[in-house]
Design a protein around this motif. Structure first.
Motif, PDB file in Angstrom:
ATOM      1  N   ARG A 731      11.342 -56.804   3.451  1.00  0.00           N
ATOM      2  CA  ARG A 731      12.589 -56.759   2.679  1.00  0.00           C
ATOM      3  C   ARG A 731      13.765 -56.436   3.573  1.00  0.00           C
ATOM      4  NH1 ARG A 731      14.525 -59.004  -1.671  1.00  0.00           N
ATOM      5  NH2 ARG A 731      13.378 -57.947  -3.328  1.00  0.00           N
ATOM      6  N   GLU A 732      13.573 -55.510   4.525  1.00  0.00           N
ATOM      7  CA  GLU A 732      14.674 -55.144   5.425  1.00  0.00           C
ATOM      8  C   GLU A 732      15.064 -56.310   6.328  1.00  0.00           C
ATOM      9  OE1 GLU A 732      13.665 -50.358   5.612  1.00  0.00           O
ATOM     10  OE2 GLU A 732      12.933 -51.710   7.185  1.00  0.00           O
ATOM     11  N   LEU A 733      14.069 -57.111   6.726  1.00  0.00           N
ATOM     12  CA  LEU A 733      14.390 -58.305   7.519  1.00  0.00           C
ATOM     13  C   LEU A 733      15.226 -59.293   6.702  1.00  0.00           C
ATOM     14  CD1 LEU A 733      10.980 -58.888   9.369  1.00  0.00           C
ATOM     15  CD2 LEU A 733      13.180 -58.333  10.423  1.00  0.00           C
ATOM     16  N   GLU A 734      14.903 -59.413   5.396  1.00  0.00           N
ATOM     17  CA  GLU A 734      15.716 -60.283   4.533  1.00  0.00           C
ATOM     18  C   GLU A 734      17.151 -59.778   4.467  1.00  0.00           C
ATOM     19  OE1 GLU A 734      13.762 -62.142   0.789  1.00  0.00           O
ATOM     20  OE2 GLU A 734      12.884 -60.142   1.000  1.00  0.00           O
ATOM     21  N   VAL A 735      17.275 -58.445   4.305  1.00  0.00           N
ATOM     22  CA  VAL A 735      18.616 -57.849   4.214  1.00  0.00           C
ATOM     23  C   VAL A 735      19.366 -58.044   5.524  1.00  0.00           C
ATOM     24  CG1 VAL A 735      19.891 -55.680   3.959  1.00  0.00           C
ATOM     25  CG2 VAL A 735      17.959 -56.189   2.440  1.00  0.00           C
TER      26      VAL A 735
END
Length: 786
Positions: A731-735
């Motif tokens: 999720r952090e990579l998406e953000v």
């Protein structure tokens, strides 16, 4: 008779008024009676002595100062003049014969207490002594034949703040009492604010500067609300009326007639300015019949207590200097008239709004001259409208204020005026009122204001709520304007059909033009160009019949946009120019901005970069000054295209990113037209840096970047990828990927269907894990990982 002068030496440095002295020197060459008029503390005496010293060598018989402020009860003006000239007190020979044909300059200082006697004396002396000139200082003119009245202005606050007269005087006097005082970059804004609050009055500025021996600049500014107590430290040797600010105003007030005092204190009810009609409505009453307001107002202008401040809507605009106003507020409170005057003020503003509503009511054909007058009047009186709203809330009369605003509704919607009404309207809507139809119309107006500022969510809520209230109250007009707003927020056609049906039955051509305009805009946005063109032509026809230039300009703007979509730029240019010509003399900012921006785009498409820059600059400045956030964002997008065409890819990327960020949207095709070639020339990493920097810019920073070429500072921390130990979650990579595209936390939330708070938490986690301090570094890290 002696030829010596008796002009006093200047006690300290004479600051400013260089151009004033030069002008007055030339004036004394052609006028034999010159009266320097101005309010107490404006610097009349100091200017007169400076001027007399400058021209004295031209007068072979001398230049003589005659101070009339301390004249005894049994003395006459002629007695003081005789003494000043060094003549024997009683020779039995008339004064004019003893002067003869000598060249003499008489400086009659402080004539206001003996204005009639000074006038008669000056008239007689000048008519019998061809070599005598009179330089008088007074708070009102002498009104003698041949007199030239020169109004002494406040010290200038224009131009470079370090070089303007007011700040130079403050600096000089402050340094005299505190030698280490300097106009640093930190101090200067406070000095400017102080001088502006003191209206550029030299006495007030000198008294304030003397206080720096005991107070900081911040303390001085904070205590200005109690200026009369604060500014009470004048020189002990100065005349009593000049030792404190209150004494200077008191001196003027005591010289007024009873009716003049009544009017002066009642005028304190105006926060900013007024016209004669409004003053007559508000200030007439006990002790001052309406027919006496004009002559007493003229008296106060003559006595320099009321300032004629240009014109508004073809009428003289008046105001009080803030120091005089604060004194008058105290006098108003003492006699217990404040509540009554506030109610009269509210009623006067409501009366103006009602007159406008009548001018646009169904079946009335009002000339554009009248409409233009109302537009300029409301714009010039916006501070008074705001004051009336505040007072209506304070006294629990929201219905009067809501009625006033809904009566003004068309001028607010049609002209796009930003009068700062959203916040007070919210407070009014939160109060209790028994008129459901009025409340519904006011709620719809709140939605229309939100629509203008780009707040679609608020506009949609207001449309639903207001429409429901108007239907419950069987308010057909309110229902119709609510349906137009509903169509604007939803894109639905049926509400427009119903609104046009109401307009047709009532004969309300203004309402019909608004509905047709909305229909045209919706068709244009959906690409139905033929339908849009027909609807805009109908708007043009209706508004030309009404002589309504606001509506006509909207028709031209719409037809220009249709032509641009169809690739006919010359027709578009013709319509934009026609719309602009109609509105150059009225503040219809949104239409003017649309015309300027459209002309800038057309010039850009034709490769005329000079014309494009000129038009887009004016459009951006107007958008900034009007506080139109959405308008600023659109203008920045056009600027990005201009800068790219000029070869400035870096600023083009910055401003395109700022435009997208300010609108809270994802990049569109127009953005890619700049980003794709910029990536080829500058590289992915550089463009990512610039995009992240642009997304973080405020509206003011982005405007400054466009107009002045100011670029954001580069981050101090170098951007380097960290070890694999700092791996991010999926999720952090998406953000992080979305951050690199320049999305704000809200944009990330919309993209991932999470809350903005959750998005902000993910960004904070990413910064912590990677050891970064800025979103720019996240963007660069993402590029490095690809």
């Amino acid at each position: 008779m002696t030829t010596a002068w008796n002009l006093p030496a200047e006690p300290n440095l004479f600051v400013g008024r260089e151009s004033d002295v030069d002008e007055l020197v030339q004036l004394l060459d052609v006028a034999r009676v010159v009266t320097l008029c101005g309010a107490g503390g404006i610097g009349k005496t100091r200017l007169a002595i400076r001027l007399a010293t400058r021209v004295a060598p031209r007068f072979s018989g001398g230049a003589r100062l005659v101070d009339l402020s301390e004249i005894g009860a049994d003395e006459r003006v002629s007695d003081l003049v005789t003494t000043a000239l060094g003549l024997a007190a009683d020779s039995g020979t008339p004064l004019h014969e003893r002067i003869g044909d000598r060249r003499v300059l008489l400086v009659l200082d402080n004539c206001e207490a003996l204005v009639t006697e000074c006038a008669e004396f000056s008239r007689d002396l000048v008519s019998t002594c061809p070599g005598v000139s009179v330089l008088a200082t007074s708070r009102e003119p002498l009104r003698v034949p041949g007199e030239t009245v020169w109004r002494v202005p406040p010290l200038s606050l224009a131009g470079d703040p370090r070089l303007c007269e007011a700040t130079r005087l403050f600096h000089a006097r402050a340094a005299a009492v505190r030698p280490d005082f300097e106009l640093t970059d930190e101090v200067l804004p406070q000095v400017v604010r102080l001088c502006r609050a003191l209206d550029g009055l030299p006495l007030a500025i000198e008294l304030a500067a003397a206080m720096v021996r005991a107070l900081s600049l911040r303390q001085l500014v904070e205590r200005l609300d109690d200026r009369f107590r604060l500014l009470s430290g004048g020189a002990r040797t100065a005349p009593a009326r000049q030792r404190t600010l209150r004494a200077a105003v008191d001196w003027s007030y005591r010289l007024l007639s009873q009716q003049e005092r009544v009017l002066l204190r009642r005028l304190a009810v105006f926060r900013s300015c007024w016209t004669l009609d409004v003053a007559e409505w508000v200030c007439q009453g006990s002790g001052l019949p309406e027919e006496d307001v004009l002559p007493r107002l003229c008296d106060l202008v003559d006595k320099s207590l009321v300032v004629v401040d240009g014109e508004v809507a073809g009428e003289a605009r008046y105001r009080l200097l803030e120091t005089v106003r604060e004194y008058s507020v105290e006098q108003l409170a003492e006699v217990g008239e404040e509540v009554e005057l506030r109610r009269a003020h509210l009623a006067a503003m409501a009366r103006l709004a009602a007159e406008f509503k009548q001018a646009v009511s169904p079946g009335v054909r009002t000339s554009w001259t009248t409409m233009e007058r109302f537009g300029n009047l409301f714009d010039g009186m916006k501070a008074e409208i705001s004051a009336a709203l505040d007072w209506s809330i304070a006294i629990g009369r929201p219905e009067t204020a809501l009625k006033m605003l809904t009566d003004m509704r068309y001028i607010l919607v049609a002209s796009g005026r930003n009068l700062g009404l959203a916040a007070p309207l919210d407070r009014l809507l939160a109060t209790d009122t028994g008129d459901l139809g009025l409340l519904g119309q006011a709620t719809i107006l709140r939605g229309e204001l939100a629509m203008q500022s780009g707040d679609l969510a608020t506009a949609a809520r207001a449309a639903r709520s207001g429409l429901q209230m108007c239907r419950s109250a069987n308010d057909r007009y309110g229902e119709a304007v609510g349906m137009i707003l509903q169509a604007q927020t939803t894109g639905e056609q049926e509400p427009l059909r119903q609104a046009m049906e109401v307009a047709g039955k009532s004969g309300d051509a203004v309402l019909e033009s608004l509905a047709q305009g909305t229909r045209a805009v919706l068709a244009l946005h959906e690409g139905r160009l033929h339908e849009a063109q027909r609807a805009f032509e109908e708007v043009l026809s209706l508004c030309e019949e009404l002589d309504n230039h606001w509506g006509v300009s909207n028709g031209h703007i719409g037809l220009a946009q249709v032509a641009r979509r169809a690739g006919d730029t010359m027709t578009a240019k013709r319509h934009y120019e026609a719309g602009l010509r109609l509105l150059r003399h009225v503040d219809a900012r949104q239409q003017i901005i649309s015309c300027l921006a459209g002309l800038g785009r057309v010039a850009l498409e034709h490769g005329d970069l000079r014309e494009a820059r000129e038009r887009l600059t004016e459009a951006l400045v107007l958008s900034r000054d009007a506080g139109l956030r959405t308008g600023i964002a659109r203008r920045l997008e056009a600027w990005a295209s201009l800068l790219y065409a000029e070869g400035d890819e870096r600023r083009a990327v910055l401003l395109m990113s700022a435009s997208v960020g300010l609108r809270g949207q994802r990049p569109e095709a127009r953005a890619e037209e700049i980003l794709t070639p910029a990536r080829r020339k500058l590289g992915e990493a550089v463009v990512a840096h610039l995009w992240a920097e642009g997304a973080a810019m405020s509206a003011d920073e982005a405007v400054q970047c466009a107009l002045e070429g100011t670029l954001p500072e580069q981050p101090d921390v170098p951007v380097v990828p960290l070890s694999q130990d700092s791996r991010l979650t999926a999720r952090e990579l998406e953000v992080a990927e979305l951050v690199s595209r320049g999305l704000s936390n809200r944009g990330i939330a919309d993209e991932l269907v999470i809350s903005p708070a959750t998005a902000a938490r993910h960004v904070a986690n990413i910064l912590a894990k990677l050891g970064f301090g800025t979103r720019t570094q996240i963007a660069a890290w993402v590029i490095e990982q690809r």
